[in-house]
Design a protein around this motif. Structure first.
Motif, PDB file in Angstrom:
ATOM      1  N   SER A   1       0.838  -1.197   0.000  1.00  0.00           N
ATOM      2  CA  SER A   1       0.000   0.000   0.000  1.00  0.00           C
ATOM      3  C   SER A   1       0.869   1.242   0.000  1.00  0.00           C
ATOM      4  O   SER A   1       1.966   1.254   0.567  1.00  0.00           O
ATOM      5  CB  SER A   1      -0.889   0.049   1.246  1.00  0.00           C
ATOM      6  OG  SER A   1      -1.730  -1.064   1.280  1.00  0.00           O
ATOM      7  N   ILE A   2       0.349   2.275  -0.631  1.00  0.00           N
ATOM      8  CA  ILE A   2       0.945   3.607  -0.588  1.00  0.00           C
ATOM      9  C   ILE A   2      -0.208   4.539  -0.247  1.00  0.00           C
ATOM     10  O   ILE A   2      -1.085   4.766  -1.076  1.00  0.00           O
ATOM     11  CB  ILE A   2       1.606   3.998  -1.920  1.00  0.00           C
ATOM     12  CG1 ILE A   2       2.680   2.977  -2.314  1.00  0.00           C
ATOM     13  CG2 ILE A   2       2.167   5.410  -1.844  1.00  0.00           C
ATOM     14  CD1 ILE A   2       3.208   3.138  -3.723  1.00  0.00           C
ATOM     15  N   ASP A   3      -0.245   5.021   0.991  1.00  0.00           N
ATOM     16  CA  ASP A   3      -1.387   5.771   1.503  1.00  0.00           C
ATOM     17  C   ASP A   3      -2.655   4.941   1.275  1.00  0.00           C
ATOM     18  O   ASP A   3      -2.701   3.801   1.667  1.00  0.00           O
ATOM     19  CB  ASP A   3      -1.475   7.161   0.876  1.00  0.00           C
ATOM     20  CG  ASP A   3      -0.300   8.046   1.287  1.00  0.00           C
ATOM     21  OD1 ASP A   3       0.147   7.929   2.439  1.00  0.00           O
ATOM     22  OD2 ASP A   3       0.169   8.837   0.452  1.00  0.00           O
ATOM     23  N   ALA A   4      -3.670   5.490   0.596  1.00  0.00           N
ATOM     24  CA  ALA A   4      -4.924   4.763   0.387  1.00  0.00           C
ATOM     25  C   ALA A   4      -4.860   3.822  -0.812  1.00  0.00           C
ATOM     26  O   ALA A   4      -5.748   2.994  -0.999  1.00  0.00           O
ATOM     27  CB  ALA A   4      -6.076   5.754   0.201  1.00  0.00           C
ATOM     28  N   MET A   5      -3.818   3.944  -1.617  1.00  0.00           N
ATOM     29  CA  MET A   5      -3.708   3.100  -2.809  1.00  0.00           C
ATOM     30  C   MET A   5      -3.178   1.718  -2.432  1.00  0.00           C
ATOM     31  O   MET A   5      -2.205   1.596  -1.694  1.00  0.00           O
ATOM     32  CB  MET A   5      -2.754   3.747  -3.824  1.00  0.00           C
ATOM     33  CG  MET A   5      -2.608   2.945  -5.094  1.00  0.00           C
ATOM     34  SD  MET A   5      -1.571   3.750  -6.332  1.00  0.00           S
ATOM     35  CE  MET A   5       0.020   3.743  -5.513  1.00  0.00           C
ATOM     36  N   GLN A   6      -3.831   0.691  -2.952  1.00  0.00           N
ATOM     37  CA  GLN A   6      -3.384  -0.679  -2.749  1.00  0.00           C
ATOM     38  C   GLN A   6      -2.854  -1.214  -4.074  1.00  0.00           C
ATOM     39  O   GLN A   6      -3.408  -0.919  -5.137  1.00  0.00           O
ATOM     40  CB  GLN A   6      -4.538  -1.538  -2.250  1.00  0.00           C
ATOM     41  CG  GLN A   6      -5.052  -1.071  -0.889  1.00  0.00           C
ATOM     42  CD  GLN A   6      -6.207  -1.913  -0.442  1.00  0.00           C
ATOM     43  OE1 GLN A   6      -6.114  -3.131  -0.399  1.00  0.00           O
ATOM     44  NE2 GLN A   6      -7.311  -1.265  -0.106  1.00  0.00           N
TER      45      GLN A   6
ATOM     46  N   THR B   1      -7.363   2.594  -5.941  1.00  0.00           N
ATOM     47  CA  THR B   1      -7.508   3.610  -4.917  1.00  0.00           C
ATOM     48  C   THR B   1      -8.985   3.947  -4.766  1.00  0.00           C
ATOM     49  O   THR B   1      -9.706   4.032  -5.774  1.00  0.00           O
ATOM     50  CB  THR B   1      -6.691   4.883  -5.226  1.00  0.00           C
ATOM     51  OG1 THR B   1      -6.780   5.789  -4.125  1.00  0.00           O
ATOM     52  CG2 THR B   1      -7.140   5.567  -6.500  1.00  0.00           C
TER      53      THR B   1
END
Length: 132
Positions: free
Chosen positions: A8-13, A74
């Protein structure tokens, strides 16, 4: 890298995965979307006027190259991903002269040849991801 890796990168999976045998990237991406975003999101998958995958709520993008898949989701905003194989055989400067800004081409030309191909691929993938 073989196998599968979720991150994950912040809310992005995201999922990085080896494509087994004759598996279709689209089928694997949709299955993964069902897991991370739910059936309703995956069922809303459609293509926009530029043939990019879109969802009614959230956004997704995927790219595949040489039996590798990168897919992202996202719940808000837009996402675009791109991957390319490091297989050599293309002349990065020839392609850069056609598609890149003169300053970008000059920066690539100034690099040592051993570094140029990877730098070209990073820039190419960044541009493709933005377009997606």
């Amino acid at each position: 890298m073989d196998g599968t890796r979720d991150f994950s990168i912040d809310a992005m999976q995201c999922r990085w995965q080896h494509l087994p045998g004759t598996a279709r990237a689209r089928d694997i991406a949709i299955h993964w979307l069902r897991v991370v975003a739910g059936d309703a999101a995956a069922d809303s998958l459609h293509r926009d006027a530029r043939n990019r995958p879109r969802l009614l709520h959230g956004d997704t993008s995927w790219s595949h190259s040489h039996a590798r898949l990168l897919v992202a989701y996202t719940p808000r905003g837009r996402v675009g991903v791109d991957i390319e194989s490091r297989v050599r055989g293309t002349d990065p400067l020839r392609i850069a002269r056609r598609y890149f800004a003169p300053e970008e081409t000059a920066a690539l030309a100034a690099l040592d040849e051993a570094l140029r191909h990877d730098a070209f691929l990073r820039l190419w993938c960044a541009k493709e991801a933005v377009l997606k």
